[in-house]
Scaffold this active site. Structure first.
Site, PDB file in Angstrom:
ATOM      1  N   LYS A  66       0.811  -1.219   0.000  1.00 54.64           N
ATOM      2  CA  LYS A  66       0.000   0.000   0.000  1.00 54.64           C
ATOM      3  C   LYS A  66       0.843   1.269   0.000  1.00 54.64           C
ATOM      4  O   LYS A  66       0.429   2.305  -0.501  1.00 54.64           O
ATOM      5  CB  LYS A  66      -0.943   0.001   1.210  1.00 54.64           C
ATOM      6  N   GLU A 124      -9.922   5.567   3.237  1.00 55.99           N
ATOM      7  CA  GLU A 124     -10.693   4.462   3.798  1.00 55.99           C
ATOM      8  C   GLU A 124      -9.722   3.331   4.075  1.00 55.99           C
ATOM      9  O   GLU A 124      -8.639   3.290   3.499  1.00 55.99           O
ATOM     10  CB  GLU A 124     -11.735   3.994   2.775  1.00 55.99           C
ATOM     11  N   SER A 163       1.760  -9.569  -0.998  1.00 53.38           N
ATOM     12  CA  SER A 163       1.457  -8.140  -0.906  1.00 53.38           C
ATOM     13  C   SER A 163       1.621  -7.565   0.498  1.00 53.38           C
ATOM     14  O   SER A 163       1.726  -6.355   0.651  1.00 53.38           O
ATOM     15  CB  SER A 163       0.034  -7.887  -1.405  1.00 53.38           C
TER      16      SER A 163
HETATM   17  C1  LIG Z   1      -1.628  -7.039   2.255  1.00 57.01           C
HETATM   18  C2  LIG Z   1      -2.789  -6.721   1.384  1.00 57.01           C
HETATM   19  N1  LIG Z   1      -2.894  -7.320   0.193  1.00 57.01           N
HETATM   20  C3  LIG Z   1      -3.934  -7.086  -0.613  1.00 57.01           C
HETATM   21  C4  LIG Z   1      -4.957  -6.235  -0.261  1.00 57.01           C
HETATM   22  C5  LIG Z   1      -6.105  -6.071  -1.190  1.00 57.01           C
HETATM   23  O1  LIG Z   1      -6.121  -4.859  -1.867  1.00 57.01           O
HETATM   24  P1  LIG Z   1      -5.748  -4.758  -3.385  1.00 57.01           P
HETATM   25  O2  LIG Z   1      -6.590  -5.737  -4.115  1.00 57.01           O
HETATM   26  O3  LIG Z   1      -6.051  -3.356  -3.738  1.00 57.01           O
HETATM   27  O4  LIG Z   1      -4.299  -5.057  -3.538  1.00 57.01           O
HETATM   28  C6  LIG Z   1      -4.890  -5.565   0.969  1.00 57.01           C
HETATM   29  C7  LIG Z   1      -5.944  -4.629   1.361  1.00 57.01           C
HETATM   30  O5  LIG Z   1      -6.077  -4.165   2.425  1.00 57.01           O
HETATM   31  C8  LIG Z   1      -3.787  -5.829   1.812  1.00 57.01           C
HETATM   32  O6  LIG Z   1      -3.685  -5.236   3.009  1.00 57.01           O
END
Ligand SMILES: Cc1ncc(COP(=O)(O)O)c(C=O)c1O
Lengths: 411, 283
Positions: free
Chosen positions: A90, A112, A381
């Site tokens: 993020k 948000e 992620s």
């Molecule tokens: C570690 C992590 N991966 C993925 C996501 C999902 O979001 P996005 O699909 O925008 O990557 C989030 C959302 O809070 C997250 O914290």
């Protein structure tokens, strides 16, 4: 070429800008600012400085040897976004948009958050860039992602609990939009995923594309043969880490792309967040996209073990990539995600967030059916510190269920 | 562009014509369909008409009303819980049409409600139920080509909104797609009863009126809750006053005493309408 989208604010039919009139001047201002700064040398230099010196880029592309051996198929690489400052991808976006807010001259930043990762990343960016952050978070998410709530507060952000609707990410976005409408003159809305009215899906994609660009370079270095990965896997909530991972590969037809949605307790149960698997065309949060909704157009309540994937919409670029079948959108249930969470922790010493645990789980399935000389990259992620309570509770519940089953069998 | 005279719904146009001959501003009253339940909504509307409302605005509840404050959010949420659907909401319009053949009815809802079944289909159904136009607060003009075209074919008004930060140039683009009346959002904000307004609200009305001239009526809404709000707005150029949350609040506060609720609504509407009669002079 697919990388040329959007055209006229749309990805095919998807996207657009369905917003109250009050927001139009702010969105136009944002679009002008982004067009001006995206290729501005000073802006890019400053962003790169923060990404490298502050957030920890580039992140490693780690060969998960133990996991690969355990599965016994294709080689699995993890793109370690979990190692970034804040613990998730993020921050790539919040630093970019934070710098944009500063250039526009707006010091009050709202956001948000679902899992709390975007809230934390916004609070971090606001602190270091000297902006004031206010974060909307559903009260259900405040409970299940409490560690992140506390982090945001320590970082100096004000938290607004959201009690309306399902009290999760969707409702937090609604409240943030209402705040923006009310305070549009002095407020920047720092949206956390590749969703919302144009140009947000583009801005977020572009700031997150550093993930895919690095994967591409790192894979070439690792293989010495300018090789592309054979498959790339990422989880899809709103779709920001996935589109950031996929975008640099969309025109490389030799790379298979997999987006993994949260199937919760199973698609048939109705308790899931697999928008692309089970949704239909709809308008939410300023965009035309796929949406989980009832026959009358009321948005459905969703479920996922991971708060970050618990969202009934999806970024408009994913909607296009689904329709033209460039990306395979698949899904993973809560149980399998939890299992992948535990497995990665034990096998590799990496506690993943529950969101990318969905991607890990699917990648393992995929790897089984691929050759040992093929490569899979999974975007990890975020890290899972925020999820230890959730997983513990999940394990306890499961243990209880198993006991019950055992007792029933004895009878 | 399209000719204004051919656009615009007849029932709305006639009503505004009639009021301008009487030197009155129009009073437009909003209710959430099915809050607290459908039969009561029908009764509430009778009280509103008795009180002197000139146009009825029926809100079809939507799960994610981003332009609405807590009052209308809560009412929409309760209505949805009670099983109110768009179809049932349109029945309310049908009912009005039977009882008051010349009373204009507009629908206020969010784009997804129309999108779900198709804009054209939904508007046809609405037309059959006596609806005269639509207010879609999340429908930006850039996305509205098909909506405006199909609505004008059905002689349904497309009522777009202008806000305090709308530039004169953009306002022209909005007016080119607007029929029935243009809706000036009085404040930076969402719906919800207010005690008072700042000067910028009156400036916004003046600015819009200056651009619109006599091309179509200018209605003002968001937050209006007392006759004292109305007079300065009319002086600033408003041809119509829209009141929503203040009425929904009466419904909520007196939901346990229907008779009193209906009485109070009628009295409240009468007071508002009285303010619309005074001070209204043709420019
Ligand atoms: C570690 C992590 N991966 C993925 C996501 C999902 O979001 P996005 O699909 O925008 O990557 C989030 C959302 O809070 C997250 O914290």
């Amino acid at each position: 070429m697919l990388s040329n989208y959007p055209v006229n604010a749309r990805f095919g039919d998807y996207g657009g800008r369905y917003v109250p009139e009050t927001l139009v001047p702010a969105i136009e201002e944002l679009e002008r600012a982004y067009d001006r700064y995206k290729n501005d040398t000073d802006f890019r230099k400053e962003l790169r400085y923060y990404l490298e010196q502050y957030a920890g880029r580039p992140t490693p592309l780690y060969f998960a040897k133990n996991l690969t051996e355990y599965v016994g198929g294709a080689r699995i690489y993890l793109k370690r976004e979990d190692l970034l400052h804040g613990g998730a991808h993020k921050i790539n976006n919040t630093l970019g948009q934070g710098l944009l807010a500063k250039r526009i001259g707006k010091k009050r930043v709202i956001a948000e958050t679902g899992a709390g990762q975007h809230g934390v990343a916004t609070a971090i960016a606001a602190a270091v860039l000297r902006l004031n952050a206010e974060i909307y978070m559903g009260s259900k998410d405040m409970k299940r992602q409490r560690p992140n709530l506390i982090r945001m507060q320590l970082l100096g952000a004000a938290i607004h609990p959201v009690q309306s609707g399902s009290r999760t990410l969707k409702d937090a976005i609604n409240e943030a939009l209402r705040d923006w409408i009310t305070n549009v003159q002095n407020t920047y809305y720092l949206i956390g995923s590749a969703v919302g009215p144009h140009p947000y899906p583009v801005i977020v994609r572009d700031f997150q594309s550093v993930i895919g660009q690095e994967i591409k370079m790192q894979m070439e270095q690792l293989s010495n043969r300018r090789e592309h990965p054979d498959a790339v896997v990422a989880c899809v909530g709103g779709g920001s880490n996935a589109i950031g991972t996929f975008y640099p590969f969309v025109d490389d037809s030799d790379v298979s792309l997999y987006g993994v949605e949260a199937a919760g307790k199973g698609i048939k149960s109705g308790k899931h967040s697999a928008t692309l698997a089970a949704g239909s065309h709809g308008i939410i949060h300023g965009m035309f996209t796929y949406l989980l909704q009832d026959q009358f157009g009321q948005v459905s309540d969703t479920h996922s073990i991971s708060a970050g994937l618990d969202y009934p919409g999806v970024g408009p670029e994913h909607a296009l990539l689904k329709d033209i079948k460039r990306v395979n959108y698949v899904n993973c249930i809560d149980d399998d995600a939890a299992e992948a969470f535990l497995l990665l922790s034990r096998l590799e010493g990496i506690i993943p967030a529950l969101e990318p645990s969905h991607a890990i789980s699917y990648a393992m399935e995929l790897a089984k059916n691929m050759n040992r000389n093929e490569n899979i990259v999974v975007t990890l992620s975020g890290r899972g510190d925020k999820d230890v309570d959730v997983v513990q509770r999940y394990l306890k519940m499961k243990e209880k269920k198993n006991e019950k089953n055992r007792k029933n069998e004895k009878k | 562009m399209m000719k204004r005279t051919s656009l615009g719904n007849n029932r709305l146009n006639r009503k505004f014509q009639e009021l301008s001959e009487k030197n009155e501003a129009a009073l437009i009253c909003y209710v959430v369909a099915g809050y607290p339940n459908i039969p009561t909504t029908n009764e509430i509307l009778s009280s509103i008409v008795k009180g002197g409302a000139d146009v009825i605005e029926i809100g079809i509840p939507f799960s994610d009303p981003i332009a609405d404050g807590p009052t209308i959010q809560e009412a929409s949420y309760r209505a949805l819980l009670a099983g109110v659907t768009p179809e049932k909401s349109l029945e309310i319009s049908k009912n009005i049409r039977k009882k008051y053949p010349s009373l204009p009815v507009v629908i206020m809802t969010y784009s997804n409600i129309l999108q779900r079944v198709g804009f054209e289909y939904f508007m046809k159904k609405s037309k059959e139920c006596g609806v005269d136009g639509f207010i879609l607060p999340d429908m930006a003009i850039e996305e509205s080509d098909k909506y405006v075209m199909e609505a004008s074919e059905l002689d349904l008004a497309t009522i777009f909104l202008a806000s305090p930060n709308t530039t004169p140039r953009r306002l022209e683009a909005i007016l080119a797609r607007t029929s029935g009346f243009v809706y000036v959002v009085s404040v930076y904000g969402i719906t919800g009863q207010r005690r008072s307004f700042e000067d910028y609200s009156l400036t916004a009305i003046r600015n819009v009126k200056q651009v619109v001239g006599s091309r179509m009526p200018v209605a003002v809404g968001f937050g209006i809750s007392s006759p004292s709000h109305i007079k300065p707005m009319i002086r600033a150029g408003a041809d119509a006053i829209i009141v929503g949350s203040a009425i929904v609040n009466i419904i909520r506060n007196l939901s346990g005493n229907k008779k009193k609720m209906l009485q109070q609504i009628e009295v409240f509407v009468r007071d508002l309408k009285k303010a619309c009669r005074q001070n209204y002079l043709l420019p």
